[in-house]
Design an enzyme around this catalytic site. Sequence first.
Site, PDB file in Angstrom:
ATOM      1  N   ASP A  30     -51.712  45.762  22.103  1.00 16.89           N
ATOM      2  CA  ASP A  30     -52.658  46.718  22.680  1.00 16.89           C
ATOM      3  C   ASP A  30     -53.020  46.303  24.102  1.00 16.89           C
ATOM      4  OD1 ASP A  30     -52.716  47.945  20.221  1.00 16.89           O
ATOM      5  OD2 ASP A  30     -54.575  46.974  19.568  1.00 16.89           O
ATOM      6  N   TYR A  94     -50.323  35.108  15.530  1.00 14.06           N
ATOM      7  CA  TYR A  94     -51.367  35.519  16.475  1.00 14.06           C
ATOM      8  C   TYR A  94     -52.540  34.548  16.388  1.00 14.06           C
ATOM      9  CZ  TYR A  94     -49.331  40.125  17.481  1.00 14.06           C
ATOM     10  OH  TYR A  94     -48.509  41.149  17.908  1.00 14.06           O
TER      11      TYR A  94
END
Length: 259
Positions: A30, A94
Amino acid sequence: MIPSHIVLQKAAQNLKPVIPIKFHISSRTDAGVHALCNSAHLDIQRATGKPPFHERELICSLNYHLKSEPIRILSAYRVASSFHARFSALSRTYVYRLLMGCTHHSEIPVFERDLCWAPGGGYLNVPAMQDAAWFLLGTHDFSTFRSLNSETPFQSPVRTILQVDIRPSSGFLSHHYEYRGLEFWEMEFRSRSFLYRQVRRMVGALVAVGQGKLTPRHIKELLEIKDSRAFPPHAMAPPSGLFLKSVEYNEADFLLLAM
């Protein structure tokens, strides 16, 4: 901000390929999300008579044309034509950076701005967050933990979370302001793939547990509901603290053509 694959393709055109180069990125992020390490594959067809690029030559050439961009090529490998940066990946990791001890966003160190999240309410109940994270491990239907987008109807919501860790970390030059009582923490997630905004929703839910707004058991209940609309409103973590740490592959993919 221009997407990274567009920036890379623009730089690659300076290599004078016969056919325009297209980068296939392993993981899309994003706006506002960072990448410590990402990967991509590309095919380069040079003019007749010109030898293939050597790995080091390719790295230096691309980085020269990327010098004005916040992107750097760290390594390059020749791979088989069947290799795909996205679909050949074994797992992705992540990291989400949290800052505890801030009573107001103005207390975030200036060098950490847009690189972490300082949730309101001061310190979090980390043991409760760790208990809640246990429910996320394994294979589940993560419908509640994904945001809806155009791909939702075509994607299975079932994912397998291989790792969830919550541990203390450090900030940039944080030893110079230890007296302020700020604490940096990292939340690390590993899976073969993630759903749209899944990590940010998982982080937000775990932070809500740390704030006492949810109990660890609520995480299990949210999984069982299997409905994106059931996710607590405004609980999703902002993109600023999220980093793609690594993309893992089978080492044989890179050794195949190095022999």
